[in-house]
Scaffold this motif. Structure first.
Motif, PDB file in Angstrom:
ATOM      1  N   ALA A   4       0.835  -1.208   0.000  1.00 22.45           N
ATOM      2  CA  ALA A   4       0.000   0.000   0.000  1.00 22.45           C
ATOM      3  C   ALA A   4       0.866   1.252   0.000  1.00 22.45           C
ATOM      4  CB  ALA A   4      -0.924   0.000   1.211  1.00 22.45           C
ATOM      5  N   THR A   5       0.436   2.261  -0.715  1.00 22.89           N
ATOM      6  CA  THR A   5       1.155   3.530  -0.770  1.00 22.89           C
ATOM      7  C   THR A   5       0.834   4.372   0.465  1.00 22.89           C
ATOM      8  OG1 THR A   5      -0.626   4.683  -1.921  1.00 22.89           O
ATOM      9  CG2 THR A   5       0.980   3.464  -3.273  1.00 22.89           C
ATOM     10  N   ARG A  37     -13.060   6.016   5.957  1.00 26.26           N
ATOM     11  CA  ARG A  37     -11.876   5.194   6.257  1.00 26.26           C
ATOM     12  C   ARG A  37     -12.148   3.708   5.998  1.00 26.26           C
ATOM     13  NH1 ARG A  37     -10.958   6.565  12.138  1.00 26.26           N
ATOM     14  NH2 ARG A  37     -12.649   8.063  12.036  1.00 26.26           N
ATOM     15  N   ALA A  86     -12.497   2.959   2.310  1.00 21.29           N
ATOM     16  CA  ALA A  86     -11.196   2.980   1.631  1.00 21.29           C
ATOM     17  C   ALA A  86     -10.456   1.665   1.869  1.00 21.29           C
ATOM     18  CB  ALA A  86     -10.366   4.163   2.119  1.00 21.29           C
ATOM     19  N   ILE A  87     -10.477   1.195   3.103  1.00 14.76           N
ATOM     20  CA  ILE A  87      -9.831  -0.086   3.428  1.00 14.76           C
ATOM     21  C   ILE A  87     -10.506  -1.225   2.667  1.00 14.76           C
ATOM     22  CG2 ILE A  87      -9.486  -1.783   5.281  1.00 14.76           C
ATOM     23  CD1 ILE A  87      -9.113   0.643   7.188  1.00 14.76           C
ATOM     24  N   ARG A 128      -5.694   7.529   3.582  1.00 13.12           N
ATOM     25  CA  ARG A 128      -7.145   7.403   3.457  1.00 13.12           C
ATOM     26  C   ARG A 128      -7.715   6.451   4.494  1.00 13.12           C
ATOM     27  NH1 ARG A 128      -7.720   4.555  -1.184  1.00 13.12           N
ATOM     28  NH2 ARG A 128      -9.976   4.866  -1.273  1.00 13.12           N
ATOM     29  N   TRP A 129      -6.904   5.485   4.920  1.00 12.70           N
ATOM     30  CA  TRP A 129      -7.361   4.503   5.902  1.00 12.70           C
ATOM     31  C   TRP A 129      -7.508   5.099   7.293  1.00 12.70           C
ATOM     32  CZ3 TRP A 129      -3.545  -0.140   4.760  1.00 12.70           C
ATOM     33  CH2 TRP A 129      -3.738  -0.584   3.438  1.00 12.70           C
ATOM     34  N   GLN A 183      -2.619   5.776   0.126  1.00  9.62           N
ATOM     35  CA  GLN A 183      -3.673   4.834   0.509  1.00  9.62           C
ATOM     36  C   GLN A 183      -3.818   4.765   2.019  1.00  9.62           C
ATOM     37  OE1 GLN A 183      -2.070   1.484  -1.843  1.00  9.62           O
ATOM     38  NE2 GLN A 183      -4.147   1.200  -2.650  1.00  9.62           N
ATOM     39  N   LYS A 184      -2.704   4.626   2.719  1.00 16.88           N
ATOM     40  CA  LYS A 184      -2.746   4.525   4.177  1.00 16.88           C
ATOM     41  C   LYS A 184      -3.326   5.780   4.805  1.00 16.88           C
ATOM     42  CE  LYS A 184       1.146   1.299   4.434  1.00 16.88           C
ATOM     43  NZ  LYS A 184       2.549   1.099   4.873  1.00 16.88           N
ATOM     44  N   SER A 204     -12.127  -1.142  -0.078  1.00 16.68           N
ATOM     45  CA  SER A 204     -11.831  -1.049  -1.499  1.00 16.68           C
ATOM     46  C   SER A 204     -10.409  -1.511  -1.802  1.00 16.68           C
ATOM     47  CB  SER A 204     -12.027   0.396  -1.973  1.00 16.68           C
ATOM     48  OG  SER A 204     -11.704   0.524  -3.343  1.00 16.68           O
ATOM     49  N   ASP A 205      -9.435  -1.000  -1.053  1.00 13.32           N
ATOM     50  CA  ASP A 205      -8.034  -1.311  -1.331  1.00 13.32           C
ATOM     51  C   ASP A 205      -7.691  -2.771  -1.051  1.00 13.32           C
ATOM     52  OD1 ASP A 205      -7.666   1.302  -2.100  1.00 13.32           O
ATOM     53  OD2 ASP A 205      -6.743   1.948  -0.222  1.00 13.32           O
TER      54      ASP A 205
END
Length: 234
Positions: A137-138, A153, A156-157, A144-145, A141-142, A159-160
């Protein structure tokens, strides 16, 4: 350290810990105990005869590889040797360690109580697959978590980590899954129950077990738990 963890989870999710959910559903008096599920006032789920002689409580973290291994080794044997006979029950309590744990826990609770254990098994048995993207994970991305309102939050988790795909296979629509991911009241209670487990049940790792009200020290695997269950059933 775990005492601090519970407080961190409460702060992380920015939610108020609320009182337990409503009264548990009535248990079946006869029939298949493996189909009898009760959601308790502390948001756990109990499988089997609620009045069984042997009552096993499991504290589970969905990001814990040992928990996934335990479920794979123990599930069939527990259902045949403990639950089916009516002599034993299993109560699963979520132990949330971080945002990913909370997201999956909310999804296992999605829907009617009788759907919990299939949800629970689905996420534990596929853990190695859905948790793999965490390693790559970038930072974006993190971010957004762990920033913003709870629903943004958790979505986003989900989805990723492709958790929506798991829920779709379980028969949930995107809208149903999103509603469960936005359940801030449940998230607050799960964080509160995690802190209570640290304070009251001396949980210092996962999986952890309580057998007939007694915490089992040094018991973290099926190999260690099995003889203690057999002794309790005698």
């Amino acid at each position: 350290m775990l005492r601090k963890l519970g407080m961190i989870v409460l702060a992380l999710f920015g939610v108020v810990a609320l009182a337990g959910a409503g009264k548990p559903l009535p248990a079946r008096s006869v029939g298949n105990w493996n189909a009898t599920v009760v959601r308790t006032p502390i948001d756990s789920h109990l499988l089997g005869n609620p009045n069984a002689k042997v009552k096993l409580v499991e504290y589970i973290s969905y990001t814990c590889p040992h928990c996934a291994h335990f479920e794979q080794e123990s599930d069939a044997q527990l259902r045949i040797g403990l639950i089916a006979t009516g002599k034993g029950s299993i109560e699963v309590r979520s132990f949330v360690r971080d945002g990913i744990d909370m997201t999956v826990a909310l999804l296992t609770h999605c829907g009617a109580p009788n759907r919990f254990f299939a949800n629970h098994n689905a996420f534990l048995r596929s853990q190695q697959t859905w948790i793999a993207p965490v390693m790559t994970a970038t930072e974006a991305q993190k971010a957004r978590w762990y920033n913003g309102p709870l629903p943004s939050r958790t979505r986003a988790i989900a989805s990723d980590l492709h958790l929506y795909d798991i829920m779709e296979k379980r028969g949930y629509s995107r809208a149903e899954t999103d509603r469960c991911l936005a359940d801030t009241a449940l998230a607050g209670r799960l964080a509160k129950h995690t802190q209570e487990a640290v304070d009251n049940d001396y949980v210092n790792g996962t999986p952890s077990f309580v057998l007939n009200g007694v915490p089992l020290a040094g018991t973290y695997s099926w190999a260690a738990l099995k003889p203690q269950l057999e002794a309790a059933l005698d």
